[in-house]
Design an enzyme around this catalytic site. Structure first.
Site, PDB file in Angstrom:
ATOM      1  N   ASP A  22      -2.178  -4.810  -6.322  1.00 20.08           N
ATOM      2  CA  ASP A  22      -1.528  -3.549  -5.970  1.00 20.08           C
ATOM      3  C   ASP A  22      -0.046  -3.713  -6.295  1.00 20.08           C
ATOM      4  O   ASP A  22       0.537  -4.773  -6.029  1.00 20.08           O
ATOM      5  CB  ASP A  22      -1.738  -3.270  -4.481  1.00 20.08           C
ATOM      6  CG  ASP A  22      -1.000  -2.038  -4.000  1.00 20.08           C
ATOM      7  OD1 ASP A  22      -1.603  -0.954  -4.008  1.00 20.08           O
ATOM      8  OD2 ASP A  22       0.179  -2.159  -3.614  1.00 20.08           O
ATOM      9  N   CYS A  77       2.107  -4.525  -3.048  1.00 13.65           N
ATOM     10  CA  CYS A  77       1.677  -5.591  -2.140  1.00 13.65           C
ATOM     11  C   CYS A  77       2.639  -6.780  -2.205  1.00 13.65           C
ATOM     12  O   CYS A  77       2.955  -7.287  -3.285  1.00 13.65           O
ATOM     13  CB  CYS A  77       0.263  -5.993  -2.539  1.00 13.65           C
ATOM     14  SG  CYS A  77      -0.213  -7.671  -2.189  1.00 13.65           S
ATOM     15  N   CYS A 109       1.154  -9.949  -3.659  1.00 14.51           N
ATOM     16  CA  CYS A 109       0.907  -9.712  -5.089  1.00 14.51           C
ATOM     17  C   CYS A 109       2.204  -9.920  -5.873  1.00 14.51           C
ATOM     18  O   CYS A 109       2.219 -10.537  -6.940  1.00 14.51           O
ATOM     19  CB  CYS A 109       0.397  -8.295  -5.325  1.00 14.51           C
ATOM     20  SG  CYS A 109      -1.155  -7.888  -4.507  1.00 14.51           S
ATOM     21  N   ARG A 120      -4.167  -0.076  -2.910  1.00 15.78           N
ATOM     22  CA  ARG A 120      -4.702  -0.202  -1.548  1.00 15.78           C
ATOM     23  C   ARG A 120      -4.791   1.129  -0.816  1.00 15.78           C
ATOM     24  O   ARG A 120      -5.642   1.317   0.053  1.00 15.78           O
ATOM     25  CB  ARG A 120      -3.828  -1.164  -0.744  1.00 15.78           C
ATOM     26  CG  ARG A 120      -3.855  -2.592  -1.244  1.00 15.78           C
ATOM     27  CD  ARG A 120      -2.895  -3.460  -0.456  1.00 15.78           C
ATOM     28  NE  ARG A 120      -1.525  -2.981  -0.558  1.00 15.78           N
ATOM     29  CZ  ARG A 120      -0.511  -3.437   0.162  1.00 15.78           C
ATOM     30  NH1 ARG A 120      -0.733  -4.372   1.075  1.00 15.78           N
ATOM     31  NH2 ARG A 120       0.710  -2.958   0.004  1.00 15.78           N
TER      32      ARG A 120
END
Length: 252
Positions: free
Chosen positions: A130, A133, A136, A160
């Site tokens: 994502d 995120c 991430c 998400r």
């Protein structure tokens, strides 16, 4: 009923996914398993019904979960089946095989690939990611280190917040950029990209994520479909991949 709620959740997620391939005609035991499950959860989307390692049972794959149903359809079990002698989780291994089939169906031109240094990967991982995120973003700041260690990282999008949300729109803008890898890196660094729209696979990737059990980002899967989990630093990622064995080598 916890089992009903768990299976129902899986079936609803799988309902968002691409319909499974047509199956051959059911055997009597397959038909009994299908009837038993559909009586409990009518909307369940069954990927596969096959003979289980336990005599007298079928194993039923629904998305990223497995159920075991007796050949007469009377008994249903949910959980992990272990081979005590081999010290092997048979349920996880079979789910990984099914996930691999689904991941391998994604063509290279529908991934954002950061190749291993030298172009010859020791390992390949698929990462559902994502844009916003935190972990991430942390992972991507180390992308060069993963690549130096021989890991090819193939990104697929899993916004998400769902489809047609700001996170989804950012993913589309990355995909539609002239240089996707550069746009991806900029977006991960928090840079605002010019909004863009084009034909894109983001919705299909999101649906695929639900099929293979993505419930957070990043979700990392090895080349054989085994779910590694979330963020791992480069050295820990290498150690994890090494521990999985040679079957997880890229291309096997």
């Amino acid at each position: 009923m916890n089992l009903r709620r768990s299976v129902l959740r899986t079936s609803l997620l799988a309902a968002c996914a691409v319909a499974p391939l047509a199956q051959a005609a059911d055997s009597p035991a397959d038909a009994a398993a299908r009837k038993a499950l559909q009586a409990l959860v009518p909307q369940a989307k069954i990927d596969k019904i096959e003979e289980a390692p336990i005599p007298g049972y079928r194993q039923v794959i629904i998305g990223s979960q497995m159920l075991y149903i007796s050949d007469d359809g009377q008994y249903l079990m949910q959980g992990s089946l272990y081979d005590a002698q081999e010290k092997r989780d048979l349920t996880a291994a079979r789910i990984a095989q099914q996930s691999k089939v689904k991941l391998d169906a994604v063509p290279a031109d529908q991934r954002i690939v950061f190749p291993a240094a030298g172009g010859k990967p020791k390992y390949k991982v698929t990462v559902f990611t994502d844009i916003d995120c935190g972990y991430c973003r942390k992972m991507h700041t180390q992308i060069a280190e993963y690549n130096k260690r021989g890991i090819e990282v193939d990104y697929l999008f899993f916004p998400r917040t769902g489809l047609n949300t700001p996170s989804y729109d950012k993913a589309v803008s990355v995909w539609c950029a002239k240089d996707r890898n550069a746009a991806f890196t900029d977006a991960k660094a928090g840079k605002a990209l010019p909004p863009a729209k084009c034909d894109n696979p983001i919705a299909d990737q999101f649906k695929l994520g639900t099929q293979v059990g993505v419930d957070g980002t990043p979700t990392i899967l090895a080349a054989d479909g085994t779910k590694i989990g979330g963020y791992l630093p480069p050295d820990q990622m290498v150690a994890k991949l090494q521990s999985l064995g040679a079957v997880h080598l890229a291309g096997n």
